[in-house]
Design an enzyme around this catalytic site. Structure first.
Site, mmCIF file in Angstrom:
data_model
loop_
_atom_site.group_PDB
_atom_site.id
_atom_site.type_symbol
_atom_site.label_atom_id
_atom_site.label_comp_id
_atom_site.label_asym_id
_atom_site.label_seq_id
_atom_site.Cartn_x
_atom_site.Cartn_y
_atom_site.Cartn_z
ATOM 1 C CE1 TYR A 1 51.577 61.575 35.349
ATOM 2 C CE2 TYR A 1 51.903 60.699 33.167
ATOM 3 C CZ TYR A 1 51.150 61.340 34.064
ATOM 4 O OH TYR A 1 49.820 61.569 33.871
ATOM 5 C CG HIS B 1 49.698 57.878 38.893
ATOM 6 N ND1 HIS B 1 50.700 58.517 38.314
ATOM 7 C CD2 HIS B 1 48.681 58.888 39.107
ATOM 8 C CE1 HIS B 1 50.250 59.909 37.827
ATOM 9 N NE2 HIS B 1 49.179 60.088 38.444
#
Length: 355
Positions: free
Chosen positions: A259, A309
Site C-alpha cells: 500500500y 512500500h
C-alpha cells in the site's frame, strides 16, 4: 422655401424609418442570441480553461495527459458516517491482515459519536474560481537541513506535515506553520489549536484508537505501545477514506508495494485539495542517508527493504509529477528546484521510467 420644407420632411421620415428598422433588428437579435447581446454587461468569468485563480492550477485541462489518466476529481478524501463498500473493505482489511469478522459498522458508528462528520469530501468549503489555494507538503527528510526553506514553506495557505515531525528549533529550515498533520496511532503526537488531524487508518483498530484517544483513553497498545490520549480540536479531526488508499494504490503507485506510504498519500491528498502543490523534504539527503532532519536514525532506510512500500517507484513517481509540472519539488540544494509548467516543460516534459 416650399421645396426646402419638402426635403426636410423627407429626411425626417427616412430617419424615423431607419431608426425603427435598427431597433427592430436589435430586439430580434436579443431574442435569438440573448447571451451575445448581454455579454458586455455581465461580470467577467474565469480565464479560459482555468479552474482556479492561480497562474496555473493542478486541475487545469490540457496540461498533462499522463496526469489526467490517473487523477480522479470525484474521489472522497475523508471517511464519512456510513458503510464502506464491500470491495473497498475487503482490500483494506487485508493491508495488515485483519480478520473479516470485525464489525465495521459498529466501529464507524462509535467513532462518529466522538468526531464530527466532514461537511465536504475534503473538509473545506468549495473554492471559488478566483481563489488560489497553495499547499506545501513537508516530508521529514534530513535534506531539509540548512535548506532555509522555512519562510517559503510558511508562505503557503496550507502546510501538511506528517508523523512525528518537529518544528520547534527548526523553523529556519522547515517553517513553523501547520494546517494539516497526517498520523496513525504509532506515530501520533499532540497538536496545536487549529491544526487538522488527518488519521491514516491502516487497520480497524486505528479507528477505535482515535475514538479512544479523544475520549476514554482505554486503548494503549496496537502492535506496540501508543499514546492513550492525544490533544486535538475534535471539530478538526478527519479520517482518510480507505477508498482513497485504494485509489492511490491503483491509479498512482500502480500496485507497487502492499500500500502507499504516508508521504505518497499526503502528496495525492494535496493534489485533490489545493490548486498548486509544493513538496519539501522528500528522499535521501545529499549523502544518500534517510535520516530525519531532527535526528539521526540508523534504521531510517529500513522501510526500503520491507516491501510494504516501494520507495524506488514512489520516488520516481514524485519526480514525474515534478517533471510534468503538476507539483514543484524542492531539492536539498537551493537553485535546483523545478518551476511549474513552463512552456518548455509542456512541450517536451522530461520522462522517468514510469509509464
Amino acid at each position: 422655401m416650399q421645396w426646402k420644407n419638402k426635403i426636410f420632411l423627407f429626411v425626417v421620415l427616412c430617419g424615423g424609418l431607419i431608426f425603427t428598422l435598427v431597433a427592430h433588428s436589435m430586439q430580434k437579435d436579443r431574442a435569438v442570441f440573448p447571451r451575445l447581446v448581454e455579454a458586455d454587461t455581465q461580470a467577467p468569468t474565469s480565464k479560459t480553461g482555468a479552474t482556479c485563480g492561480c497562474a496555473t492550477c493542478v486541475t487545469d485541462p490540457g496540461w498533462s495527459g499522463w496526469f489526467n489518466q490517473r487523477f480522479d476529481s470525484q474521489q472522497q478524501l475523508y471517511l464519512r458516517d456510513g458503510r464502506i463498500p464491500p470491495d473497498i473493505l475487503q482490500w483494506w482489511l487485508a493491508l495488515q491482515f485483519t480478520k473479516d469478522e470485525v464489525d465495521m459498522d459498529d466501529i464507524i458508528r462509535k467513532l462518529f459519536k466522538v468526531i464530527s462528520t466532514p461537511l465536504s469530501s475534503n473538509g473545506l468549503q468549495p473554492p471559488h474560481w478566483t481563489q488560489c489555494r497553495r499547499c506545501a507538503v513537508v516530508g521529514n527528510s534530513a535534506n531539509l537541513q540548512a535548506s532555509q526553506y522555512g519562510q517559503l514553506i510558511d508562505s503557503h495557505d496550507f502546510v501538511i506535515r506528517m508523523n512525528t515531525a518537529e518544528t520547534r528549533g527548526y523553523e529556519r529550515d522547515v517553517g513553523g506553520k501547520t494546517t494539516h498533520h497526517f498520523m496513525y496511532p504509532e506515530s501520533a503526537v499532540d497538536l496545536k489549536a487549529g491544526v487538522h488531524l488527518v488519521l491514516l487508518p491502516f487497520k480497524p483498530l486505528d479507528l477505535q484508537w482515535l475514538a479512544s484517544a479523544l475520549s476514554t483513553g482505554n486503548i494503549k497498545r496496537t502492535y506496540m505501545r501508543v499514546k492513550d490520549r492525544i490533544w486535538a480540536d475534535k471539530d478538526k479531526v478527519f479520517v482518510l477514506n480507505p477508498a482513497f488508499f485504494k485509489y492511490v494504490h491503483i491509479n498512482w503507485t500502480q500496485y507497487h508495494g502492499r500500500y502507499p506510504s504516508t508521504g505518497m498519500l499526503a502528496i495525492i491528498f494535496a493534489l485533490h485539495t489545493c490548486d498548486q502543490v509544493s513538496v519539501f523534504g522528500y528522499g535521501a539527503d545529499p549523502n544518500g542517508n534517510w535520516n530525519h532532519y531532527w535526528e539521526y536514525n540508523r534504521f531510517a532506510g529500513a522501510f526500503r527493504k520491507t516491501g510494504v512500500h516501494n520507495a524506488d517507484f514512489e520516488t520516481a513517481l514524485i519526480k514525474r509529477l515534478d517533471e510534468e509540472g503538476i507539483i514543484k519539488l524542492h531539492s536539498s540544494r537551493a537553485g535546483m528546484q523545478h518551476t511549474n509548467r513552463t512552456t518548455s516543460e509542456k512541450a517536451n516534459p522530461a520522462k522517468v521510467f514510469l509509464g
